[in-house]
Design an enzyme around this catalytic site. Structure first.
Site, PDB file in Angstrom:
ATOM      1  N   CYS A  78      51.019  24.149 -32.936  1.00 47.55           N
ATOM      2  CA  CYS A  78      50.972  24.478 -34.365  1.00 47.55           C
ATOM      3  C   CYS A  78      50.682  23.195 -35.134  1.00 47.55           C
ATOM      4  CB  CYS A  78      52.306  25.078 -34.795  1.00 47.55           C
ATOM      5  SG  CYS A  78      52.375  25.500 -36.549  1.00 47.55           S
ATOM      6  N   CYS A 225      46.308  26.942 -41.758  1.00 44.19           N
ATOM      7  CA  CYS A 225      46.458  26.917 -40.290  1.00 44.19           C
ATOM      8  C   CYS A 225      45.794  25.636 -39.788  1.00 44.19           C
ATOM      9  CB  CYS A 225      45.795  28.151 -39.688  1.00 44.19           C
ATOM     10  SG  CYS A 225      45.906  28.239 -37.890  1.00 44.19           S
TER      11      CYS A 225
HETATM   12  N1  LIG Z   1      50.032  31.554 -34.957  1.00 46.90           N
HETATM   13  C1  LIG Z   1      49.570  30.463 -34.078  1.00 46.90           C
HETATM   14  C2  LIG Z   1      50.585  29.309 -34.068  1.00 46.90           C
HETATM   15  C3  LIG Z   1      50.694  28.617 -35.425  1.00 46.90           C
HETATM   16  C4  LIG Z   1      49.411  27.899 -35.771  1.00 46.90           C
HETATM   17  C5  LIG Z   1      49.251  27.460 -37.215  1.00 46.90           C
HETATM   18  N2  LIG Z   1      50.328  27.749 -38.119  1.00 46.90           N
HETATM   19  C6  LIG Z   1      48.839  25.993 -37.295  1.00 46.90           C
HETATM   20  O1  LIG Z   1      49.141  25.324 -38.301  1.00 46.90           O
HETATM   21  O2  LIG Z   1      48.160  25.529 -36.342  1.00 46.90           O
HETATM   22  C7  LIG Z   1      49.374  31.009 -32.640  1.00 46.90           C
HETATM   23  O3  LIG Z   1      49.993  32.037 -32.305  1.00 46.90           O
HETATM   24  O4  LIG Z   1      48.624  30.350 -31.890  1.00 46.90           O
END
Ligand SMILES: N[C@H](CCC[C@H](N)C(=O)O)C(=O)O
Length: 286
Positions: A78, A225
């Protein structure tokens, strides 16, 4: 006999609007997937896009990060979350009183080690810029995905599949908000992506600047993200819409990130802010 209640201390952080419940823990069993989902509920819980457990590191890491998505699933990595964790560790690890404003640390993650650089500015609750080595980014290929029953032009959509430690698929054309709400969840759980995927919808403004919104695996539409920004820049570079190895500004609804991607199979670097919002304690049934 009512279940014994217990309380958990947490600190709430956000990285350009992607918000996390950060908990120091000795082992990753302290928050189960079910409890993570309850904590992330914005009505019945604390509210957040995910839980970040800050765990003891190993011989080569100051700490280890375990992420749980808002639905309780456990992703590999993340980007916004690791910036929040780096700020958390800097706030508690460095001592501003000693004039220490900078922390360089390696954190272990479920996608491997990640090197972070944090600079605390005057306000120790905020890190204007956290820079993270986001590891290797791989373009896995171009996919044309069909959505039976979708009546719009998006009944078929071209996606660039990218791995940033976690799975992404990027559209370099941008549907409307209503269309994203409809097709985002279908694509994120499509059979073409056995592990699920984070779906990025990008609009390249020019070679150094793109807009992005991401329907995240295990969360839904978020304000930002970080891994998605790396995936979108890599996808744009793979179509020669952005330059490999140069900084690209990715504008997300929650704010901007600066992303560098060396090349297909090369490393990515991310720079962006992180902020401590508040500290609290939450009652959790035993
Ligand atoms: N939902 C993503 C994880 C969080 C990624 C995102 N919040 C970031 O800042 O990279 C997954 O299941 O791969």
């Amino acid at each position: 006999m009512a279940p014994l209640s217990r309380t958990l201390s947490f600190e709430k952080y956000q990285g350009i609007g992607n918000d996390f419940i950060v908990i120091d823990a000795e082992d990753d069993g302290i928050v189960s997937p079910d409890l993570a989902a309850k904590l992330c509920d914005r009505r019945f819980g604390v509210g957040g896009d995910g839980v970040i457990l800050v765990l003891p590191g190993g011989p080569s890491a100051l700490a280890r990060m375990r992420v749980l998505n808002a639905d309780g699933s456990i992703p590999e990595m993340c980007g916004n979350g690791i910036r929040c964790m780096a700020l958390h560790v800097a706030r508690h690890h460095t001592r501003a009183s000693r004039g220490e404003r900078v922390l360089d640390a390696t954190f272990e993650t479920d996608a491997g080690p990640r090197r972070c650089h944090v600079e605390l500015d005057g306000d120790e609750n905020r890190a204007a810029d956290v820079t993270v080595d986001m590891g290797v980014v791989r373009i896995l290929g171009n996919r044309r995905i069909s959505l039976p029953g979708e009546k719009s032009e998006w009944s078929e959509i071209d996606l660039v599949e990218v791995n940033v430690g976690n799975p992404h698929a990027v559209s370099l054309r941008r549907p409307s908000a209503e269309e994203i709400d409809r097709i985002g969840p279908r694509l994120a759980t499509h059979e073409a992506f056995p592990e699920g995927a984070n779906i990025g919808f990008a609009r390249v403004q020019d070679r150094g600047f793109l807009d992005l919104v991401v329907w995240e695996r295990g969360v839904g539409l978020t304000l930002a993200c970080g891994t998605g920004a790396c995936a979108a820049v890599a996808a744009a570079c793979s179509r020669d819409l952005a330059p490999w190895g140069s900084p690209v500004t990715v504008r997300l609804p929650g704010g901007p990130l600066t992303i560098w991607v060396e090349g297909d199979g090369g490393r990515a670097k991310m720079r962006g802010g992180a902020r401590h919002v508040y500290s609290g304690r939450v009652d959790v049934a035993g």
